[in-house]
Write a protein that holds these residues in place. Structure first.
Motif, PDB file in Angstrom:
ATOM      1  N   LYS A  70       0.139  -1.598   0.305  1.00 19.22           N
ATOM      2  CA  LYS A  70      -0.276  -0.174  -0.032  1.00 19.22           C
ATOM      3  C   LYS A  70       1.107   1.159   0.118  1.00 19.22           C
ATOM      4  CE  LYS A  70      -4.048  -2.308   1.918  1.00 19.22           C
ATOM      5  NZ  LYS A  70      -4.308  -2.584   1.027  1.00 19.22           N
ATOM      6  N   LYS A  71       2.399   1.305   0.753  1.00 14.14           N
ATOM      7  CA  LYS A  71       3.056   2.438   0.572  1.00 14.14           C
ATOM      8  C   LYS A  71       3.450   2.594  -0.565  1.00 14.14           C
ATOM      9  CE  LYS A  71       4.073   2.438   5.383  1.00 14.14           C
ATOM     10  NZ  LYS A  71       3.432   3.391   6.160  1.00 14.14           N
ATOM     11  N   SER A  74       1.230   3.908  -3.120  1.00 13.78           N
ATOM     12  CA  SER A  74       0.625   5.501  -2.536  1.00 13.78           C
ATOM     13  C   SER A  74       1.780   6.037  -3.850  1.00 13.78           C
ATOM     14  CB  SER A  74       0.396   5.903  -1.272  1.00 13.78           C
ATOM     15  OG  SER A  74       1.973   5.992  -0.652  1.00 13.78           O
ATOM     16  N   GLN A  75       2.856   5.690  -3.501  1.00 15.40           N
ATOM     17  CA  GLN A  75       4.118   6.412  -4.541  1.00 15.40           C
ATOM     18  C   GLN A  75       3.354   5.663  -6.055  1.00 15.40           C
ATOM     19  OE1 GLN A  75       7.461   7.492  -3.645  1.00 15.40           O
ATOM     20  NE2 GLN A  75       6.163   7.636  -1.796  1.00 15.40           N
ATOM     21  N   ASN A 113      -4.720  -6.290  -3.643  1.00 21.12           N
ATOM     22  CA  ASN A 113      -3.606  -4.512  -4.338  1.00 21.12           C
ATOM     23  C   ASN A 113      -3.544  -4.483  -5.485  1.00 21.12           C
ATOM     24  OD1 ASN A 113      -2.093  -3.641  -1.559  1.00 21.12           O
ATOM     25  ND2 ASN A 113      -2.847  -5.705  -1.082  1.00 21.12           N
TER      26      ASN A 113
END
Length: 169
Positions: A70-71, A74-75, A113
């Motif tokens: 998820k991190k 976000s990028q 994801n």
């Protein structure tokens, strides 16, 4: 080797023996220090197997990997995740006392994801001792098979691996 195979530059930030918690911490420190990813980057993530061998709870493993994915999402980063089979000990790996299928938690992560493509060949490679230099590490042939499965997984993303074919209009 993936640079040569894909035509895309790669960097290796792997830490041998790292757990999912170690990897999540490494990513958090990178981002907290102002680190950023190119928005069309791909991260090759091989994590979870060490956790299995150390007896880490599967829910914790899944949560850590989900946080990493998820991190990275976000990028704007795609993740090629190597799914590990479940093995409770190194001895189980050495003696092939494990199911070579990817543990279901990795399939769940890939479904949850959209930026994740799953590589599912690790178990078969680990069970074929002719592809290994020791219980856990591939020789040249094993690496070649693994790299091809990574490239195959990457093809599901919109930014497909460049082909070595020049198109003429």
């Amino acid at each position: 080797e993936l640079t040569a195979a894909t035509g895309q530059e790669t960097s290796n930030y792997a830490v041998g023996g790292a757990t999912t918690a170690d990897t999540l911490n490494q990513l958090n420190k990178y981002l907290a220090g102002g680190g950023q990813f190119d928005s069309n980057a791909t991260v090759f993530l091989q994590t979870g197997g060490v956790d299995f061998l150390q007896g880490v709870d599967k829910a914790t493993i899944k949560d850590n990997i989900n946080q990493i994915c998820k991190k990275l999402a976000s990028q704007g980063v795609d993740v090629v995740l190597t799914g590990s089979p479940y093995a409770a000990s190194i001895n189980d790996v050495v003696t092939n006392n494990f199911d070579p299928k990817v543990d279901p938690l990795f399939n769940e992560i890939a479904k949850e994801n959209k930026n994740v493509a799953l590589v599912g060949t690790q178990g078969e490679i680990l069970q074929n001792k002719a592809l290994l230099i020791d219980a856990l590490h591939t020789n040249a042939e094993g690496t070649s098979i693994y790299n091809q499965s990574v490239i195959d997984a990457m093809s599901q993303f919109k930014n497909e691996v460049p082909l070595n074919i020049t198109k003429h209009n």
